[in-house]
Design a protein around this motif. Structure first.
Motif, mmCIF file in Angstrom:
data_model
loop_
_atom_site.group_PDB
_atom_site.id
_atom_site.type_symbol
_atom_site.label_atom_id
_atom_site.label_comp_id
_atom_site.label_asym_id
_atom_site.label_seq_id
_atom_site.Cartn_x
_atom_site.Cartn_y
_atom_site.Cartn_z
ATOM 1 N N SER A 9 4.498 1.268 10.299
ATOM 2 C CA SER A 9 3.342 1.279 9.524
ATOM 3 C C SER A 9 2.503 0.154 9.841
ATOM 4 N N PRO A 10 1.379 0.399 10.276
ATOM 5 C CA PRO A 10 0.284 -0.442 10.500
ATOM 6 C C PRO A 10 0.111 -1.580 9.327
ATOM 7 N N TYR A 11 0.061 -0.942 8.343
ATOM 8 C CA TYR A 11 -0.239 -1.736 6.918
ATOM 9 C C TYR A 11 1.072 -2.650 6.994
ATOM 10 N N PRO A 33 8.762 6.429 4.025
ATOM 11 C CA PRO A 33 8.443 7.031 3.016
ATOM 12 C C PRO A 33 8.281 8.579 3.063
ATOM 13 N N TRP A 34 8.298 9.032 4.224
ATOM 14 C CA TRP A 34 8.355 10.578 4.476
ATOM 15 C C TRP A 34 9.545 11.180 4.423
ATOM 16 N N GLY A 47 4.156 6.167 -3.265
ATOM 17 C CA GLY A 47 5.041 6.419 -2.297
ATOM 18 C C GLY A 47 4.592 5.842 -0.955
ATOM 19 N N LYS A 48 4.130 4.762 -1.146
ATOM 20 C CA LYS A 48 3.371 4.056 0.176
ATOM 21 C C LYS A 48 3.987 2.825 0.617
ATOM 22 N N VAL A 49 4.215 2.454 1.883
ATOM 23 C CA VAL A 49 4.634 1.212 2.353
ATOM 24 C C VAL A 49 3.445 0.639 2.611
ATOM 25 N N PRO A 50 3.292 -0.927 2.786
ATOM 26 C CA PRO A 50 4.243 -1.729 2.436
ATOM 27 C C PRO A 50 4.095 -2.021 0.697
ATOM 28 N N ASP A 62 -0.243 -2.023 -1.739
ATOM 29 C CA ASP A 62 -1.274 -2.089 -1.108
ATOM 30 C C ASP A 62 -1.634 -3.215 -0.596
ATOM 31 N N PRO A 64 -3.748 -5.169 1.008
ATOM 32 C CA PRO A 64 -4.854 -6.147 0.524
ATOM 33 C C PRO A 64 -4.465 -6.826 -0.622
#
Ligand SMILES: N[C@@H](CCC(=O)N[C@@H](CS)C(=O)NCC(=O)O)C(=O)O
Length: 202
Positions: A9-11, A33-34, A47-50, A62, A64
């Motif tokens: 994940s780039p985030y 997460p997938w 349901g998202k990282v990070p 999120d 930011p």
């Protein structure tokens, strides 16, 4: 402090680099997460990282928001404390994250079975990437929220976006069209914080 992240994940990379640059200790919980067995929704309802679990138990998500939280913990300053001075940094971060959003969307669409792919949608995202790169190039030349005397969150987000293009869209050859950005990225991507967070081979 625990960071829930996938290694691609780039985030999440943005936050791992920020933690390394600040010298803040953390443990990494790798979670994709997938996958059906993911625990990411236990931390982030989206349901998202990070996602970052703070020492007081609060969970931040999120990237930011996580980056903002990290500023409260000390270490190298990545976002100026002054609100007005922070704006160009946040603007560069938003631009870089937007390039990443477009690249992720195009990548996911391109992974659908050939007959089900929407080529117009992929093209639309690629156009956003090209416009975003041109804008990033201008911000670098004008030193707006990136390439100041010290590495900041704008630089980190920009380098993560470019690193993601290298990872998923090697065919995009952005370096020849944006040589100044390429020279700048070569230096940033060589920093230990970036080398140690390079995504594993696809
Ligand atoms: N705006 C979010 C984006 C996070 C994001 O989209 N992460 C991706 C991985 S690259 C994800 O977890 N996707 C899973 C999903 O959308 O279900 C951030 O900056 O943290």
């Amino acid at each position: 402090m625990k960071l829930v992240a996938s290694l691609t994940s780039p985030y999440a990379r943005k936050i791992r680099v920020a933690l390394a640059e600040k010298g803040l200790p953390f443990s990494l919980e790798v979670d994709i997460p997938w996958l059906a067995e993911t625990s990411v929704p236990d931390y982030n309802p989206l349901g998202k990282v990070p996602a970052l679990v703070a020492d007081d138990g609060e969970v931040w998500y999120d990237s930011p928001v996580i980056a903002e939280y990290l500023e409260t913990l000390g270490g190298a300053t990545l976002i100026p404390a002054d609100r007005l001075a922070a704006l160009p940094v946040r603007q560069t971060e938003a631009l870089a994250d937007g390039i990443t959003d477009a690249a992720v969307a195009a990548f996911l669409e391109s992974r659908r079975p050939a007959g089900q792919q929407d080529s117009a949608s992929i093209e639309r995202q690629i156009t956003k990437i090209h416009r975003g790169l041109a804008a990033l190039d201008r911000r670098l030349v004008e030193r707006k929220g990136m390439a100041g005397a010290n590495l900041g969150l704008g630089d980190i987000a920009a380098a993560c976006a470019l690193g993601y293009l290298d990872f998923r869209f090697a065919s995009l050859v952005w370096r020849s069209t944006h040589p100044e950005l390429a020279a700048w990225a070569a230096d940033v991507l060589a920093r230990p914080s970036f080398v140690s967070t390079t995504p594993p081979p696809a």
